[in-house]
Scaffold this active site. Structure first.
Site, PDB file in Angstrom:
ATOM      1  N   ASN A   6       0.881  -1.171  -0.198  1.00 11.86           N
ATOM      2  CA  ASN A   6      -0.200   0.154   0.102  1.00 11.86           C
ATOM      3  C   ASN A   6       0.994   1.231  -0.157  1.00 11.86           C
ATOM      4  O   ASN A   6       1.417   1.430   0.912  1.00 11.86           O
ATOM      5  CB  ASN A   6      -1.004  -0.078   1.182  1.00 11.86           C
ATOM      6  CG  ASN A   6      -1.583   1.294   1.285  1.00 11.86           C
ATOM      7  OD1 ASN A   6      -1.620   1.798   0.412  1.00 11.86           O
ATOM      8  ND2 ASN A   6      -2.285   1.313   2.663  1.00 11.86           N
ATOM      9  N   LYS A   8      -0.120   4.171  -0.183  1.00  9.07           N
ATOM     10  CA  LYS A   8      -0.453   5.426   0.462  1.00  9.07           C
ATOM     11  C   LYS A   8      -0.414   6.649  -0.408  1.00  9.07           C
ATOM     12  O   LYS A   8      -0.412   6.560  -1.753  1.00  9.07           O
ATOM     13  CB  LYS A   8      -0.069   5.590   1.764  1.00  9.07           C
ATOM     14  CG  LYS A   8      -0.264   4.386   2.649  1.00  9.07           C
ATOM     15  CD  LYS A   8       0.086   4.526   3.997  1.00  9.07           C
ATOM     16  CE  LYS A   8      -0.097   3.314   4.972  1.00  9.07           C
ATOM     17  NZ  LYS A   8      -0.117   3.444   6.258  1.00  9.07           N
ATOM     18  N   HIS A  92      -9.355   1.263   5.272  1.00 13.81           N
ATOM     19  CA  HIS A  92      -8.197   1.539   5.944  1.00 13.81           C
ATOM     20  C   HIS A  92      -8.369   2.304   6.930  1.00 13.81           C
ATOM     21  O   HIS A  92      -9.180   3.380   6.950  1.00 13.81           O
ATOM     22  CB  HIS A  92      -6.976   1.934   4.865  1.00 13.81           C
ATOM     23  CG  HIS A  92      -5.524   1.907   5.449  1.00 13.81           C
ATOM     24  ND1 HIS A  92      -5.119   2.631   6.272  1.00 13.81           N
ATOM     25  CD2 HIS A  92      -4.649   1.108   5.280  1.00 13.81           C
ATOM     26  CE1 HIS A  92      -3.916   2.642   6.806  1.00 13.81           C
ATOM     27  NE2 HIS A  92      -3.589   1.578   5.989  1.00 13.81           N
ATOM     28  N   GLU A  94      -6.834   4.772   7.927  1.00 11.95           N
ATOM     29  CA  GLU A  94      -6.264   6.131   7.645  1.00 11.95           C
ATOM     30  C   GLU A  94      -7.674   6.859   6.931  1.00 11.95           C
ATOM     31  O   GLU A  94      -8.013   7.861   7.142  1.00 11.95           O
ATOM     32  CB  GLU A  94      -5.307   6.429   6.806  1.00 11.95           C
ATOM     33  CG  GLU A  94      -3.981   5.915   7.580  1.00 11.95           C
ATOM     34  CD  GLU A  94      -2.833   5.560   6.763  1.00 11.95           C
ATOM     35  OE1 GLU A  94      -2.813   5.562   5.838  1.00 11.95           O
ATOM     36  OE2 GLU A  94      -1.661   5.202   7.342  1.00 11.95           O
ATOM     37  N   GLU A 162      -4.922  -4.619  10.686  1.00 18.55           N
ATOM     38  CA  GLU A 162      -3.981  -3.799  10.905  1.00 18.55           C
ATOM     39  C   GLU A 162      -4.046  -2.665  12.406  1.00 18.55           C
ATOM     40  O   GLU A 162      -4.917  -1.967  12.220  1.00 18.55           O
ATOM     41  CB  GLU A 162      -3.872  -2.595   9.743  1.00 18.55           C
ATOM     42  CG  GLU A 162      -3.746  -3.297   8.648  1.00 18.55           C
ATOM     43  CD  GLU A 162      -3.049  -2.101   7.608  1.00 18.55           C
ATOM     44  OE1 GLU A 162      -2.077  -2.379   7.030  1.00 18.55           O
ATOM     45  OE2 GLU A 162      -3.652  -1.472   7.165  1.00 18.55           O
ATOM     46  N   GLY A 168       3.036   2.504  11.000  1.00 19.65           N
ATOM     47  CA  GLY A 168       4.221   3.354  10.773  1.00 19.65           C
ATOM     48  C   GLY A 168       4.813   3.752  12.035  1.00 19.65           C
ATOM     49  O   GLY A 168       5.758   4.759  12.043  1.00 19.65           O
ATOM     50  N   SER A 207       3.992  -2.035  10.117  1.00 13.41           N
ATOM     51  CA  SER A 207       5.187  -2.117  10.612  1.00 13.41           C
ATOM     52  C   SER A 207       5.981  -3.605  10.028  1.00 13.41           C
ATOM     53  O   SER A 207       6.838  -3.895  10.775  1.00 13.41           O
ATOM     54  CB  SER A 207       5.513  -1.952  11.844  1.00 13.41           C
ATOM     55  OG  SER A 207       5.417  -0.512  12.143  1.00 13.41           O
TER      56      SER A 207
HETATM   57  P1  13P Z   1       3.445   0.421   7.490  1.00  8.39           P
HETATM   58  O1  13P Z   1       3.721  -0.990   6.931  1.00  8.39           O
HETATM   59  O2  13P Z   1       4.021   1.467   7.056  1.00  8.39           O
HETATM   60  O3  13P Z   1       3.458   0.403   8.958  1.00  8.39           O
HETATM   61  O4  13P Z   1       1.926   0.778   7.104  1.00  8.39           O
HETATM   62  C1  13P Z   1       1.068  -0.391   7.267  1.00  8.39           C
HETATM   63  C2  13P Z   1      -0.186  -0.095   6.472  1.00  8.39           C
HETATM   64  O5  13P Z   1      -0.951   0.921   6.989  1.00  8.39           O
HETATM   65  C3  13P Z   1      -0.604  -0.731   5.154  1.00  8.39           C
HETATM   66  O6  13P Z   1      -2.033  -0.608   4.758  1.00  8.39           O
END
Ligand code: 13P
Length: 244
Positions: A6, A8, A92, A94, A162, A168, A207
């Site tokens: 992803n 983003k 997601h 976010e 997640e 992150g 992560s």
């Molecule tokens: P990270 O791997 O950067 O922690 O992000 C995970 C994520 O949100 C994937 O959708």
């Protein structure tokens, strides 16, 4: 095993080269895992063209529930499919946090994705406060129930667990915590979809890095990974895929 990157809101034209590098690495050393890459929507068509004939599937990061309409700035699942996408990340954290997406909204988007022939990857996960309050499994299994419309029953789809606090941050739950959550999600899927519910891949995300991928990907009921930051560089993402 399903491993999806992803990107983003990262990636300009230079991202096409990363995708091409990943596709050729997978060509020369094939893997049994299904591999997807979800770039910003404007790169979908370019990545599809760049990796044509490879094992890489390209997907979107969100879609509208409807196929078309007066929804300025939105993209439908049909539009993603028209650009060559075959999967889409939905719900997601976010988007749940930053765009007010409820389980009901996510379920509508899942319907849209299925209508357009895309494979939905439906994200769920608890916040740190919810985990500390002891309610993580109840929160996550309720999200699984509420975010899946009945139309998903016979479809090819995946869940991505997640934890919001692991995204992150460099933090991950312990192996026992991941296995417990994946087992709870599995039971929820099995009680709703019986036999088919036992086969739905449950990805872990948050992560995932080359250094921890082998351990995370071999836990019970972990059927793959949803990878953010470490999917931006072909070398890192390839290392994660190799660990599967
Ligand atoms: P990270 O791997 O950067 O922690 O992000 C995970 C994520 O949100 C994937 O959708």
């Amino acid at each position: 095993m399903l491993i999806v990157g992803n990107w983003k809101m990262y990636g300009l034209a230079g991202g096409v080269g990363e995708a091409r590098a990943l596709a050729s690495a997978l060509d020369t050393a094939p893997t049994a895992a299904r591999i997807g890459l979800c770039p910003p929507a404007l790169l979908i068509a370019r990545l599809v063209a760049a990796v044509a004939g490879s094992k890489l599937s390209i997907g979107g990061q969100d879609c509208h529930a409807l196929s078309e309409g007066a929804y300025t700035g939105d993209l439908s699942a049909e539009m993603l499919g028209d650009a060559g996408a075959t999967l889409v990340i939905l719900g997601h954290s976010e988007r749940r946090a930053g765009h007010g997406e409820t389980d009901q909204i996510v379920a509508g988007k899942v319907n849209g994705a299925l209508r357009a022939g895309l494979m939905p990857i439906v994200c769920v996960g608890e916040t740190l406060e919810q985990r500390q309050a002891g309610g993580a499994e109840a929160v996550v299994t309720a999200q699984v129930v509420g975010s899946l419309p009945d139309s998903v029953a016979e479809a090819d789809f995946a869940i991505a667990y997640e934890p919001v606090w692991a995204i992150g941050s460099g933090l991950t739950p312990t192996p026992a915590e991941i296995e417990a959550m994946h087992a709870a999600i599995r039971e929820t899927l099995a009680s709703r979809f019986s036999g088919a519910g036992r086969k739905i891949p449950i990805l872990y995300g948050g992560s995932v890095k080359p250094a921890n991928a082998a351990e995370l990907l071999h836990l019970n009921e972990v059927g793959g990974a949803l990878v953010g930051g470490a999917s931006l560089k072909a070398k890192d993402f390839e290392a994660i895929i190799r660990a599967a």
